[in-house]
Design a protein around this motif. Structure first.
Motif, PDB file in Angstrom:
ATOM      1  N   VAL B   5      16.781  27.205  15.086  1.00  0.00           N
ATOM      2  CA  VAL B   5      17.339  27.263  13.742  1.00  0.00           C
ATOM      3  C   VAL B   5      18.606  26.432  13.679  1.00  0.00           C
ATOM      4  N   GLU B   6      18.870  25.928  12.489  1.00  0.00           N
ATOM      5  CA  GLU B   6      20.076  25.153  12.204  1.00  0.00           C
ATOM      6  C   GLU B   6      21.293  26.083  12.244  1.00  0.00           C
ATOM      7  N   ARG B   7      22.396  25.656  12.913  1.00  0.00           N
ATOM      8  CA  ARG B   7      23.567  26.528  13.028  1.00  0.00           C
ATOM      9  C   ARG B   7      24.112  26.935  11.655  1.00  0.00           C
ATOM     10  N   ALA B   8      24.255  25.963  10.739  1.00  0.00           N
ATOM     11  CA  ALA B   8      24.861  26.248   9.444  1.00  0.00           C
ATOM     12  C   ALA B   8      24.064  27.314   8.696  1.00  0.00           C
ATOM     13  N   GLU B   9      22.736  27.183   8.738  1.00  0.00           N
ATOM     14  CA  GLU B   9      21.864  28.157   8.077  1.00  0.00           C
ATOM     15  C   GLU B   9      22.079  29.550   8.628  1.00  0.00           C
ATOM     16  N   LEU B  10      22.071  29.608   9.954  1.00  0.00           N
ATOM     17  CA  LEU B  10      22.164  30.904  10.620  1.00  0.00           C
ATOM     18  C   LEU B  10      23.539  31.529  10.380  1.00  0.00           C
ATOM     19  N   LEU B  11      24.571  30.670  10.424  1.00  0.00           N
ATOM     20  CA  LEU B  11      25.925  31.189  10.250  1.00  0.00           C
ATOM     21  C   LEU B  11      26.101  31.795   8.861  1.00  0.00           C
ATOM     22  N   LYS B  12      25.607  31.084   7.853  1.00  0.00           N
ATOM     23  CA  LYS B  12      25.767  31.554   6.488  1.00  0.00           C
ATOM     24  C   LYS B  12      25.053  32.901   6.304  1.00  0.00           C
ATOM     25  N   SER B  13      23.896  32.950   6.849  1.00  0.00           N
ATOM     26  CA  SER B  13      23.090  34.146   6.702  1.00  0.00           C
ATOM     27  C   SER B  13      23.689  35.334   7.467  1.00  0.00           C
ATOM     28  N   LEU B  14      24.141  35.056   8.696  1.00  0.00           N
ATOM     29  CA  LEU B  14      24.789  36.124   9.462  1.00  0.00           C
ATOM     30  C   LEU B  14      26.062  36.579   8.766  1.00  0.00           C
ATOM     31  N   PRO B  82      29.376  24.427  18.025  1.00  0.00           N
ATOM     32  CA  PRO B  82      29.769  23.230  17.259  1.00  0.00           C
ATOM     33  C   PRO B  82      28.892  23.020  16.031  1.00  0.00           C
ATOM     34  N   GLU B  83      29.490  22.389  15.052  1.00  0.00           N
ATOM     35  CA  GLU B  83      28.781  22.119  13.807  1.00  0.00           C
ATOM     36  C   GLU B  83      27.568  21.248  14.079  1.00  0.00           C
ATOM     37  N   GLY B  84      26.510  21.479  13.323  1.00  0.00           N
ATOM     38  CA  GLY B  84      25.326  20.668  13.453  1.00  0.00           C
ATOM     39  C   GLY B  84      24.444  21.001  14.639  1.00  0.00           C
ATOM     40  N   ALA B  85      24.805  22.026  15.385  1.00  0.00           N
ATOM     41  CA  ALA B  85      24.016  22.362  16.579  1.00  0.00           C
ATOM     42  C   ALA B  85      22.684  22.992  16.193  1.00  0.00           C
ATOM     43  N   GLN B  86      21.714  22.767  17.029  1.00  0.00           N
ATOM     44  CA  GLN B  86      20.424  23.441  16.906  1.00  0.00           C
ATOM     45  C   GLN B  86      20.482  24.653  17.830  1.00  0.00           C
ATOM     46  N   ILE B  87      20.228  25.809  17.297  1.00  0.00           N
ATOM     47  CA  ILE B  87      20.336  27.013  18.120  1.00  0.00           C
ATOM     48  C   ILE B  87      18.952  27.536  18.435  1.00  0.00           C
ATOM     49  N   VAL B  88      18.778  27.865  19.703  1.00  0.00           N
ATOM     50  CA  VAL B  88      17.483  28.414  20.132  1.00  0.00           C
ATOM     51  C   VAL B  88      17.704  29.867  20.536  1.00  0.00           C
ATOM     52  N   LEU B  89      16.996  30.753  19.859  1.00  0.00           N
ATOM     53  CA  LEU B  89      17.043  32.173  20.213  1.00  0.00           C
ATOM     54  C   LEU B  89      15.749  32.483  20.927  1.00  0.00           C
ATOM     55  N   GLU B  90      15.864  33.031  22.131  1.00  0.00           N
ATOM     56  CA  GLU B  90      14.639  33.294  22.875  1.00  0.00           C
ATOM     57  C   GLU B  90      14.693  34.682  23.486  1.00  0.00           C
ATOM     58  N   GLY B  91      13.728  35.490  23.130  1.00  0.00           N
ATOM     59  CA  GLY B  91      13.637  36.825  23.701  1.00  0.00           C
ATOM     60  C   GLY B  91      12.713  36.800  24.886  1.00  0.00           C
ATOM     61  N   SER B  92      13.081  37.488  25.946  1.00  0.00           N
ATOM     62  CA  SER B  92      12.186  37.523  27.110  1.00  0.00           C
ATOM     63  C   SER B  92      11.265  38.715  26.951  1.00  0.00           C
ATOM     64  N   GLY B  93      10.109  38.565  27.477  1.00  0.00           N
ATOM     65  CA  GLY B  93       9.080  39.589  27.285  1.00  0.00           C
ATOM     66  C   GLY B  93       9.427  40.911  27.919  1.00  0.00           C
ATOM     67  N   ASP B  94       9.835  40.897  29.205  1.00  0.00           N
ATOM     68  CA  ASP B  94       9.994  42.176  29.896  1.00  0.00           C
ATOM     69  C   ASP B  94      11.440  42.656  29.973  1.00  0.00           C
ATOM     70  N   ARG B  95      12.388  41.719  30.036  1.00  0.00           N
ATOM     71  CA  ARG B  95      13.776  42.165  30.119  1.00  0.00           C
ATOM     72  C   ARG B  95      14.343  42.316  28.713  1.00  0.00           C
ATOM     73  N   VAL B  97      16.745  41.394  26.863  1.00  0.00           N
ATOM     74  CA  VAL B  97      17.838  40.472  26.559  1.00  0.00           C
ATOM     75  C   VAL B  97      17.362  39.389  25.594  1.00  0.00           C
ATOM     76  N   LEU B  98      18.343  38.802  24.905  1.00  0.00           N
ATOM     77  CA  LEU B  98      18.071  37.665  24.039  1.00  0.00           C
ATOM     78  C   LEU B  98      18.936  36.512  24.533  1.00  0.00           C
ATOM     79  N   THR B  99      18.308  35.364  24.745  1.00  0.00           N
ATOM     80  CA  THR B  99      19.068  34.208  25.196  1.00  0.00           C
ATOM     81  C   THR B  99      19.345  33.312  24.000  1.00  0.00           C
ATOM     82  N   ILE B 100      20.599  32.867  23.909  1.00  0.00           N
ATOM     83  CA  ILE B 100      20.994  31.974  22.816  1.00  0.00           C
ATOM     84  C   ILE B 100      21.417  30.673  23.469  1.00  0.00           C
ATOM     85  N   ARG B 101      20.785  29.574  23.078  1.00  0.00           N
ATOM     86  CA  ARG B 101      21.148  28.291  23.665  1.00  0.00           C
ATOM     87  C   ARG B 101      21.475  27.304  22.566  1.00  0.00           C
ATOM     88  N   ALA B 102      22.501  26.529  22.820  1.00  0.00           N
ATOM     89  CA  ALA B 102      22.845  25.451  21.897  1.00  0.00           C
ATOM     90  C   ALA B 102      23.594  24.428  22.714  1.00  0.00           C
TER      91      ALA B 102
END
Lengths: 611, 372
Positions: B5-14, B82-95, B97-102
């Motif tokens: 997801v686009e950082r700006a989109e996610l930030l506004k929504s959060l 940082p502005e304009g970053a692409q953020i990847v949210l990834e949930g692991s199946g068994d653990r 946790v949610l991993t956030i990468r940008a």
């Protein structure tokens, strides 16, 4: 005056009841008899907490043979001259004590009246009366009670441990001793070291001496005298400064016409008078003696006579509160010697200075366990710095500036300042404490506590002067309450209006709140009214409202005052001292702690062994 | 689950949803935001059990799934990326946790199962209508200041929305009061709202709705029932419980018969009240209004510090009158007036005063005087 049988009517009027409840009540009855007999010296001996033996010996008038024979009969007394229960001047009057004791124990009375050639003795064993026999005694009366409750085993089971009973005896004696300072008392027994309270001078000094003997010398040093008279009502006694307090109100004693009584009226009055000085959960020591026309008080409420009823309790309460307030105002600027003497003992010279790094174990140089270096104590700065939080490294940057601002005070040009009660400011320590020199000592002032109190007093004076601005409610709040509560609240509506709360009855079972103090903003009227109603039922005043207003004032005072840690200029320090001198009640902060302590030069000289 | 997801989109929504989450919670999952990825949509949802905000934004989702993570922490992380970053949210199946990468940043947040996330079951909504966002905003803004904060009178802790008749037209009216002052605003009843029950919308809800209205030209869809209300504002849906209580009969305290009428320039009046109240103390903020023909004198006296007076020219021809008000309340109301001239209708120093814009009848304010 001869002992005679009371008429049937009086006997019926005197409600029957249990006089003898425990050893302490026997002691009370016997000592009261001795006091009524005009004794000047009374000795009390107990054994087994009073269970095995109670002996009360006095040097009073004694009894004739005929009187002695009648004295152990029920409802026989010498004390109710004209059958008038309304004007009781003696401690006893019911004619119940001796026969009641005789019914449950082995009672022996030996007495010598001045008109008799020798003493007589009589004994009653579980209600069985013996003949009156001749005996030997120079003067007065000696009453001996052995094996209390042996005739009523059920009662015996309800007694507590010997220790507890002995303590109850002691408590009874403390109260009686406080009431009659001119009488010498000796209290002896197996369980305790004999206590002797020597006869004291009549009048206030003697009373203070006796109170000091009973309540401790601390009380003597920190008490202010109370003396006020309104018509036929006189309030005397002593009350402690707000710095000498207890966690409960057991240290408050009330005496009505010389009779020790327990009455919550006193606790309420004391609370009201000290409301400005103390937090809710602290109670000052006090001994208050009320003298009033015996027709205005009913002592015949309870067989043990520990409760009384006043004809006009509101007046008695109001006068006590007034008396206490006046006394406190007088004593307000007297700094508590508790503070001073505690300071002196804290300054005791140490054989060697404690080494800062000896964190734990045995105290340096004291040759014994020193709690101050116990590991259980919070680590001091040195130990803390080495705990790995890098303070040690940061302390490199500490320029080590002087902690005491000892720049000479320019006010030296005004030497008369040292003649003022709080003296001339000389220095400020740790940016928190002002040290001032007086003619005969030094004064240490907590600048925040002192200033907070000054601001608070100013706000309070302003509230008294200007009244409280009231916000009229758009929608009056209707609060449902008991009829009795409403009556009480409405009866005091004028007083409440002075504090900005306007109420009026609203049909049966409710009041309407029409205006509220605007400084409280939006308030929970329901709860305020309930608090007020409850408080009034018990204490008959509007303290919760006053307290809320004062709490707001106190919070503002706290924000508006000079904090600890602010450096004050010499002029500012002197100005603070002068204002404290001019302000009543500046000796304590709003929480009952002292705002300053005073060290006399003599104390300081003692510290250095110059005296 | 994997969402890009686009950082700006996610930030506004959060930014929209995380405000609902209380800082301190006794139920751990209430501190979390629910994230659900489904096809090309990412749904974010937060609740405090009384109020629920849901927003859906566009995102690359493959595969879908859902989980919950601490809302405030996620918001802070996204805000600091940082502005304009692409953020990847990834949930692991068994653990759990949610991993956030940008870019080169990587965060791993502990999660709580989405099945435990509470749902504010909306039930059947009985009435539906749409309002212009500007109208809704006005209803809220003009009345919000008068909402009571005293929690024992819970039925005053919100805005009372109901149908009222003004002449022959039915109006949608909003009223709030704290027992000292009252604000009332109304607008023509929108289609679909006929027969709606009178409802009390909680303070927190109206605050959130007001913040969510960013585009004044938009339309807001409102659905309501006896116990709940739902606002659909753009991509955000806010559902709230209503206050279960009876709003007092406020109409009785609105003084329609006050005959002493004062007209004053609003800006001048507001500035003058503000100026003279500078000398008032913390414990009494009373300002006295002395009215005589054509003249108003505002005065404040503070025995501790001094006094202030200011004179204003007004239109007034009734008998002279002295009346005191809490200056803060006067300023609050003056701040809500829209026109150039304010009208104060008074009766006596102990009775409510009506304040309005000259000629504007859609909003009115009632203020109770102070006794000084």
């Amino acid at each position: 005056m001869p002992v005679r049988q009371l008429t049937e009517a009086v006997v019926n009027r005197i409600a029957a009841g249990e006089v003898v409840e425990r050893p302490a009540s026997v002691v009370k009855e016997l000592v009261e008899n001795a006091l009524d007999a005009g004794a000047s010296r009374i000795e009390i001996l107990t054994d087994g907490g009073g269970r095995r033996l109670i002996r009360v010996t006095d040097d009073g008038a004694g009894m004739t043979r005929a009187d002695l024979d009648l004295a152990v009969e029920r409802h026989a007394t010498s004390k109710l001259a004209d059958d008038d229960l309304l004007t009781i001047r003696t401690l006893g009057f019911r004619g119940e004590a001796l026969p009641s004791i005789g019914a449950v124990a082995r009672l022996t009375i030996t007495t010598r009246h001045a008109d008799e050639p020798h003493a007589w003795t009589i004994s009653v064993d579980a209600g069985e009366k013996s003949r009156v026999k001749p005996a030997a005694l120079t003067r007065g009366t000696s009453v001996e009670v052995r094996d209390l409750f042996y005739a009523t085993p059920a009662r015996l089971k309800f007694l507590k441990s010997d220790r507890t009973e002995a303590e109850a005896v002691r408590d009874v004696m403390r109260r009686l001793a406080m009431a009659r300072p001119e009488i010498a008392f000796t209290l002896a027994g197996e369980e305790r070291m004999p206590v002797t309270w020597a006869a004291a001078l009549p009048g206030a000094p003697g009373r203070l001496a006796r109170l000091g003997d009973v309540l401790g010398s601390e009380f003597r040093a920190n008490a202010v005298e109370i003396d006020i008279e309104r018509d036929a009502l006189r309030i005397e006694g002593y009350a402690a400064l707000p710095t000498l307090t207890r966690a409960n109100s057991l240290g408050q004693y009330l005496f009505v016409n010389g009779r020790p009584v327990r009455d919550k009226l006193l606790a309420g009055a004391v609370r009201g008078a000290y409301a400005d000085y103390l937090p809710r959960d602290r109670h000052p020591l006090a001994a208050i003696f009320v003298t009033l026309d015996s027709r205005d008080v009913d002592v015949n409420v309870h067989p043990a006579k520990t409760e009384v009823r006043f004809r006009d309790a509101g007046l008695v309460r109001a006068v006590i509160v007034r008396a206490l307030q006046e006394a406190l105002l007088r004593g307000a600027r007297r700094s508590a010697t508790t503070g001073g003497s505690a300071t002196v003992s804290a300054l005791r010279p140490a054989p060697s200075l404690p080494s800062p790094a000896s964190g734990g174990g045995w105290g340096g140089g004291r040759g014994g366990w020193d709690w101050r270096s116990s590991p259980a104590r919070l680590p001091t700065s040195a130990a803390f710095a080495s705990a790995g939080l890098a303070e040690a490294a940061q302390s490199v940057f500490d320029t080590g500036g002087p902690q005491a601002d000892t720049r000479p005070v320019a006010a030296d040009s005004a030497p008369e300042l040292v003649d003022r009660p709080l003296g001339a400011a000389r220095a400020q320590l740790h940016d928190t404490y002002i040290v001032a020199q007086t003619r005969d000592g030094l004064v240490i002032v907590d600048q925040h506590a002192a200033h907070e109190r000054l601001v608070y007093e100013r706000l309070k004076a302003a509230l008294d002067r200007d009244g409280v601005a009231r916000q009229i409610l758009l929608i009056p709040e209707i609060v449902e309450l008991d009829e009795a509560d409403i009556e009480r609240l409405v009866a005091r509506a004028d007083a409440l209006a002075r504090y900005g709360l306007v109420i009026e009855p609203f049909g049966p079972g409710a009041v309407a709140v029409r205006e509220t103090p605007s400084m409280l903003g939006e308030i929970d009227a329901q709860r305020l009214m309930r608090d007020l109603a409850e408080h009034m039922a018990e204490w008959d005043d509007g303290l919760p409202l006053e307290r809320r207003l004062m709490h707001v004032a106190a919070t503002m005072a706290c924000y508006g005052s000079v904090r600890a840690g602010r450096r004050l200029k010499p002029e500012e320090m002197n100005a603070l001292l002068r204002e404290m001198e001019a302000t009543p009640n500046s000796g304590q902060c709003n929480h009952g702690r002292p705002t300053y302590v005073e060290l006399k030069l003599s104390d300081i000289e003692r510290l250095f062994g110059r005296r | 689950m994997k969402v890009t997801v686009e950082r700006a989109e996610l930030l506004k929504s959060l930014g929209h949803v995380h405000r609902v989450v209380e800082r301190r919670n006794t139920i751990p999952i209430l501190a979390n935001v629910l994230i659900r990825g489904d096809r090309s949509k990412l749904e974010l949802k937060a609740t405090d059990l009384d109020l629920e905000v849901v927003e859906t934004i566009a995102a690359d989702v493959a595969p879908g799934g859902s989980t919950t993570v601490p809302a405030h922490m996620l918001y802070e992380i996204v805000r600091k990326l940082p502005e304009g970053a692409q953020i990847v949210l990834e949930g692991s199946g068994d653990r759990a946790v949610l991993t956030i990468r940008a870019g080169r940043s990587r965060f791993t947040l502990q999660t709580l199962p989405d099945s435990d996330f509470p749902d504010l079951a909306a039930g059947d909504m009985t009435h539906k209508f749409t309002l212009a966002a500007a109208d809704l905003k006005r209803l809220i803004e003009k009345t919000q200041f008068a909402i009571s904060t005293e929690e024992t009178r819970y039925y005053l802790n919100g805005i009372y929305l109901h149908i009222a008749a003004s002449g022959n037209t039915a109006m949608l009216r909003a009223v709030a009061t704290d027992g000292h002052r009252l604000a009332q605003v109304e607008l023509p009843l929108p289609a679909g709202a006929e027969g709606m029950p009178g409802i009390i919308v909680p303070r927190k809800t109206v605050g959130e709705v007001q913040r969510l209205i960013e585009d004044a030209d938009a339309e807001v869809a409102v659905e309501l029932s006896q116990g709940k209300i739902r606002f659909a504002i753009g991509a955000v849906t806010l559902t709230s419980k209503l206050i279960d209580g009876t709003f007092p009969d406020y109409a009785r305290v609105i003084p329609l018969g006050n005959d002493k009428e004062l007209v004053v320039d609003k800006a001048e009046f507001e500035a003058a009240v503000d100026r003279v109240s500078t000398v008032s103390s913390e414990r009494g903020r009373a300002v006295k209004l002395s009215l005589s023909a054509g003249r108003l004198v505002l005065s404040v006296t503070n025995p501790d510090s001094g006094s202030a007076t200011e004179e204003l020219e007004i239109e007034y021809d009734a008998d002279p009158l002295d009346i005191g008000f809490n200056s803060r309340y006067l300023l609050d109301i003056a701040g809500q007036l829209e026109g150039e001239a304010a009208v104060l209708k008074l009766a006596d120093p102990g009775s409510p005063t009506l304040i309005q814009d000259r000629g504007g009848a859609s909003a009115l304010y009632v203020l109770m005087p102070m006794r000084v």
